[in-house]
Design a protein around this motif. Structure first.
Motif, PDB file in Angstrom:
ATOM      1  N   GLY A 141       0.779  -1.227   0.000  1.00  0.00           N
ATOM      2  CA  GLY A 141       0.000   0.000   0.000  1.00  0.00           C
ATOM      3  C   GLY A 141       0.815   1.284   0.000  1.00  0.00           C
ATOM      4  O   GLY A 141       2.048   1.283  -0.007  1.00  0.00           O
ATOM      5  N   ARG A 142       0.076   2.401   0.020  1.00  0.00           N
ATOM      6  CA  ARG A 142       0.641   3.746  -0.020  1.00  0.00           C
ATOM      7  C   ARG A 142       0.047   4.580   1.098  1.00  0.00           C
ATOM      8  O   ARG A 142      -1.058   4.324   1.566  1.00  0.00           O
ATOM      9  N   ALA A 143       0.789   5.584   1.524  1.00  0.00           N
ATOM     10  CA  ALA A 143       0.331   6.509   2.564  1.00  0.00           C
ATOM     11  C   ALA A 143       0.323   7.921   1.992  1.00  0.00           C
ATOM     12  O   ALA A 143       1.309   8.352   1.389  1.00  0.00           O
ATOM     13  N   PRO A 144      -0.786   8.683   2.147  1.00  0.00           N
ATOM     14  CA  PRO A 144      -0.858  10.032   1.567  1.00  0.00           C
ATOM     15  C   PRO A 144       0.071  11.003   2.280  1.00  0.00           C
ATOM     16  O   PRO A 144       0.262  10.931   3.498  1.00  0.00           O
ATOM     17  N   ASN A 145       0.633  11.925   1.519  1.00  0.00           N
ATOM     18  CA  ASN A 145       1.527  12.948   2.081  1.00  0.00           C
ATOM     19  C   ASN A 145       0.711  14.159   2.540  1.00  0.00           C
ATOM     20  O   ASN A 145       0.581  15.155   1.819  1.00  0.00           O
ATOM     21  N   VAL A 146       0.149  14.066   3.732  1.00  0.00           N
ATOM     22  CA  VAL A 146      -0.677  15.154   4.263  1.00  0.00           C
ATOM     23  C   VAL A 146       0.013  15.885   5.415  1.00  0.00           C
ATOM     24  O   VAL A 146      -0.469  16.927   5.868  1.00  0.00           O
ATOM     25  N   GLU A 147       1.145  15.365   5.872  1.00  0.00           N
ATOM     26  CA  GLU A 147       1.816  15.968   7.020  1.00  0.00           C
ATOM     27  C   GLU A 147       2.411  17.332   6.659  1.00  0.00           C
ATOM     28  O   GLU A 147       2.893  17.554   5.557  1.00  0.00           O
ATOM     29  N   GLY A 148       2.358  18.247   7.620  1.00  0.00           N
ATOM     30  CA  GLY A 148       3.007  19.537   7.469  1.00  0.00           C
ATOM     31  C   GLY A 148       2.279  20.545   6.607  1.00  0.00           C
ATOM     32  O   GLY A 148       2.806  21.636   6.340  1.00  0.00           O
ATOM     33  N   LEU A 149       1.081  20.220   6.148  1.00  0.00           N
ATOM     34  CA  LEU A 149       0.343  21.138   5.285  1.00  0.00           C
ATOM     35  C   LEU A 149      -0.642  22.026   6.060  1.00  0.00           C
ATOM     36  O   LEU A 149      -1.180  22.974   5.488  1.00  0.00           O
ATOM     37  N   SER A 150      -0.891  21.686   7.335  1.00  0.00           N
ATOM     38  CA  SER A 150      -1.860  22.437   8.159  1.00  0.00           C
ATOM     39  C   SER A 150      -3.221  22.510   7.487  1.00  0.00           C
ATOM     40  O   SER A 150      -3.883  23.557   7.478  1.00  0.00           O
ATOM     41  N   LEU A 151      -3.646  21.397   6.923  1.00  0.00           N
ATOM     42  CA  LEU A 151      -4.919  21.376   6.198  1.00  0.00           C
ATOM     43  C   LEU A 151      -6.105  21.710   7.092  1.00  0.00           C
ATOM     44  O   LEU A 151      -7.089  22.302   6.642  1.00  0.00           O
ATOM     45  N   GLU A 152      -6.005  21.326   8.367  1.00  0.00           N
ATOM     46  CA  GLU A 152      -7.120  21.588   9.274  1.00  0.00           C
ATOM     47  C   GLU A 152      -7.369  23.078   9.472  1.00  0.00           C
ATOM     48  O   GLU A 152      -8.488  23.504   9.786  1.00  0.00           O
ATOM     49  N   THR A 153      -6.341  23.915   9.260  1.00  0.00           N
ATOM     50  CA  THR A 153      -6.511  25.360   9.457  1.00  0.00           C
ATOM     51  C   THR A 153      -7.262  26.022   8.310  1.00  0.00           C
ATOM     52  O   THR A 153      -7.700  27.163   8.434  1.00  0.00           O
ATOM     53  N   VAL A 154      -7.384  25.317   7.171  1.00  0.00           N
ATOM     54  CA  VAL A 154      -8.108  25.887   6.025  1.00  0.00           C
ATOM     55  C   VAL A 154      -9.336  25.049   5.684  1.00  0.00           C
ATOM     56  O   VAL A 154      -9.815  25.073   4.547  1.00  0.00           O
ATOM     57  N   ARG A 155      -9.816  24.290   6.661  1.00  0.00           N
ATOM     58  CA  ARG A 155     -11.056  23.532   6.546  1.00  0.00           C
ATOM     59  C   ARG A 155     -11.009  22.474   5.440  1.00  0.00           C
ATOM     60  O   ARG A 155     -12.011  22.234   4.766  1.00  0.00           O
ATOM     61  N   VAL A 156      -9.846  21.858   5.253  1.00  0.00           N
ATOM     62  CA  VAL A 156      -9.723  20.753   4.298  1.00  0.00           C
ATOM     63  C   VAL A 156      -9.678  19.449   5.094  1.00  0.00           C
ATOM     64  O   VAL A 156      -8.747  19.222   5.862  1.00  0.00           O
ATOM     65  N   GLU A 157     -10.697  18.623   4.920  1.00  0.00           N
ATOM     66  CA  GLU A 157     -10.770  17.369   5.661  1.00  0.00           C
ATOM     67  C   GLU A 157      -9.923  16.288   4.994  1.00  0.00           C
ATOM     68  O   GLU A 157      -9.830  16.221   3.764  1.00  0.00           O
ATOM     69  N   PHE A 158      -9.317  15.442   5.833  1.00  0.00           N
ATOM     70  CA  PHE A 158      -8.517  14.333   5.329  1.00  0.00           C
ATOM     71  C   PHE A 158      -8.524  13.213   6.356  1.00  0.00           C
ATOM     72  O   PHE A 158      -8.884  13.412   7.526  1.00  0.00           O
ATOM     73  N   ASP A 159      -8.150  12.025   5.927  1.00  0.00           N
ATOM     74  CA  ASP A 159      -8.027  10.891   6.830  1.00  0.00           C
ATOM     75  C   ASP A 159      -6.853  10.036   6.369  1.00  0.00           C
ATOM     76  O   ASP A 159      -6.029  10.487   5.561  1.00  0.00           O
ATOM     77  N   LYS A 160      -6.779   8.787   6.838  1.00  0.00           N
ATOM     78  CA  LYS A 160      -5.638   7.922   6.504  1.00  0.00           C
ATOM     79  C   LYS A 160      -5.564   7.608   5.012  1.00  0.00           C
ATOM     80  O   LYS A 160      -4.508   7.200   4.517  1.00  0.00           O
ATOM     81  N   ASN A 161      -6.675   7.797   4.294  1.00  0.00           N
ATOM     82  CA  ASN A 161      -6.691   7.523   2.856  1.00  0.00           C
ATOM     83  C   ASN A 161      -6.343   8.743   2.020  1.00  0.00           C
ATOM     84  O   ASN A 161      -6.213   8.637   0.807  1.00  0.00           O
ATOM     85  N   GLY A 162      -6.227   9.907   2.664  1.00  0.00           N
ATOM     86  CA  GLY A 162      -5.855  11.116   1.949  1.00  0.00           C
ATOM     87  C   GLY A 162      -6.875  12.223   2.096  1.00  0.00           C
ATOM     88  O   GLY A 162      -7.746  12.192   2.981  1.00  0.00           O
ATOM     89  N   VAL A 163      -6.800  13.204   1.208  1.00  0.00           N
ATOM     90  CA  VAL A 163      -7.692  14.365   1.232  1.00  0.00           C
ATOM     91  C   VAL A 163      -9.053  13.966   0.673  1.00  0.00           C
ATOM     92  O   VAL A 163      -9.140  13.248  -0.331  1.00  0.00           O
ATOM     93  N   LYS A 164     -10.110  14.425   1.310  1.00  0.00           N
ATOM     94  CA  LYS A 164     -11.462  14.113   0.854  1.00  0.00           C
ATOM     95  C   LYS A 164     -11.888  15.109  -0.223  1.00  0.00           C
ATOM     96  O   LYS A 164     -11.758  16.322  -0.046  1.00  0.00           O
ATOM     97  N   VAL A 165     -12.397  14.574  -1.336  1.00  0.00           N
ATOM     98  CA  VAL A 165     -12.849  15.425  -2.438  1.00  0.00           C
ATOM     99  C   VAL A 165     -14.225  14.969  -2.914  1.00  0.00           C
ATOM    100  O   VAL A 165     -14.634  13.829  -2.677  1.00  0.00           O
ATOM    101  N   ASN A 166     -14.927  15.894  -3.597  1.00  0.00           N
ATOM    102  CA  ASN A 166     -16.196  15.519  -4.219  1.00  0.00           C
ATOM    103  C   ASN A 166     -15.944  15.072  -5.658  1.00  0.00           C
ATOM    104  O   ASN A 166     -14.793  14.951  -6.092  1.00  0.00           O
ATOM    105  N   ASP A 167     -17.006  14.854  -6.406  1.00  0.00           N
ATOM    106  CA  ASP A 167     -16.857  14.314  -7.757  1.00  0.00           C
ATOM    107  C   ASP A 167     -16.194  15.300  -8.703  1.00  0.00           C
ATOM    108  O   ASP A 167     -15.691  14.919  -9.767  1.00  0.00           O
ATOM    109  N   ARG A 168     -16.164  16.573  -8.332  1.00  0.00           N
ATOM    110  CA  ARG A 168     -15.492  17.576  -9.161  1.00  0.00           C
ATOM    111  C   ARG A 168     -14.103  17.906  -8.620  1.00  0.00           C
ATOM    112  O   ARG A 168     -13.491  18.887  -9.008  1.00  0.00           O
ATOM    113  N   LEU A 169     -13.641  17.074  -7.677  1.00  0.00           N
ATOM    114  CA  LEU A 169     -12.304  17.147  -7.085  1.00  0.00           C
ATOM    115  C   LEU A 169     -12.092  18.391  -6.225  1.00  0.00           C
ATOM    116  O   LEU A 169     -10.953  18.811  -5.995  1.00  0.00           O
ATOM    117  N   GLN A 170     -13.187  18.950  -5.711  1.00  0.00           N
ATOM    118  CA  GLN A 170     -13.085  19.994  -4.697  1.00  0.00           C
ATOM    119  C   GLN A 170     -12.933  19.344  -3.331  1.00  0.00           C
ATOM    120  O   GLN A 170     -13.581  18.331  -3.037  1.00  0.00           O
TER     121      GLN A 170
END
Length: 274
Positions: A141-170
């Motif tokens: 398997g693979r692990a998403p590179n989400v560390e160090g981006l401070s995604l939580e401060t800009v309301r971008v949700e993510f989990d162990k599988n990576g960043v969550k997006v909708n069908d239009r990749l938002q």
């Protein structure tokens, strides 16, 4: 440094890396990943591989044919769990002829340092195995590179599988998009390419392109290869799509007969009544 960049739209494309699964002793031994494997300068006499997915199977068969004694460890039954079971079974039979030692249904895997390399202890189908390998490849398997981006401060949700997006990749922040391995179940270069095209359309040109419209092909470069595009039967069933299945054995097709490569088949699933 101390420079601040401001934007109206952005895209996250930080990708993923080889995962380090929770295997007892893994952090205490040296091991290879798909990123470091090709730095080898000598053929390992005994080669251990953890994970019988595409990378694990491709490398297990390749190194066995080079002359290594290969031990392939897989937690599930058989190999290539995402592929058609009949197709995976054909590849497994060929790998067995290539003298790949498949230790599937692996239980209680433990790794320790050894003067000659890495000691690998595992149970498989009621038997206990204790072998020392010169090199170990971890292909799980693979692990998403989400560390160090401070995604939580800009309301971008993510989990162990990576960043969550909708069908239009938002992402969950509508001004921020994502594409590629950081957010996709299809971790292929060509999938990232076409997802990037969707982001460009939707982020910069008010497009309405959908990731779900992509029909993703992939191939596993074992011998024989497994190539696949669209939905497998089990995936169609999970989506509530009724279908019919047609199979043609390669042994009944003139070109494979002439080439002397008759192991395998073509299998097509179509919507019922289509």
């Amino acid at each position: 440094g101390d420079k601040t960049l401001r934007f109206i739209k952005a895209v996250i494309t930080t990708g993923a890396r080889a995962a380090a699964p929770p295997i007892a002793g893994l952090k205490h031994v040296d091991y290879l990943t798909n990123e470091t494997l090709f730095s080898l300068t000598e053929l390992p006499r005994r080669f251990g591989i953890i994970g019988a997915g595409p990378i694990g199977c491709e490398m297990a068969q390749s190194f066995a044919r080079f002359g290594s004694e290969v031990f392939l460890v897989e937690a599930e039954h058989g190999i290539l769990p995402r592929e058609d079971r009949d197709a995976a079974g054909i590849v497994q039979a060929v790998m067995t002829r290539d003298v790949v030692n498949l230790l599937c249904c692996g239980k209680d895997l433990k790794l320790t340092r050894d003067p000659d390399g890495v000691r690998l202890q595992v149970g498989s189908h009621g038997k206990s195995y204790d072998v020392v390998v010169d090199q170990l490849l971890v292909a799980v398997g693979r692990a998403p590179n989400v560390e160090g981006l401070s995604l939580e401060t800009v309301r971008v949700e993510f989990d162990k599988n990576g960043v969550k997006v909708n069908d239009r990749l938002q992402t969950t922040n509508p001004g921020i998009f994502a594409c590629g391995d950081i957010c996709s179940a299809y971790q292929f270069t060509h999938a990232a390419d076409f997802m990037a095209r969707i982001v460009i359309q939707n982020a910069l040109f008010m497009g309405r392109a959908k990731a779900s419209s992509l029909i993703i092909p992939w191939a596993t470069y074992t011998s024989p290869e497994i190539a696949h595009v669209g939905l497998y039967e089990k995936e169609a069933t999970a989506k509530g799509i009724e279908g019919d299945t047609f199979t043609l054995e390669m042994s009944k097709v003139d070109r494979p007969i002439i080439d002397g490569e008759t192991e395998g088949f073509v299998r097509i699933h179509v919507r019922k009544g289509g």
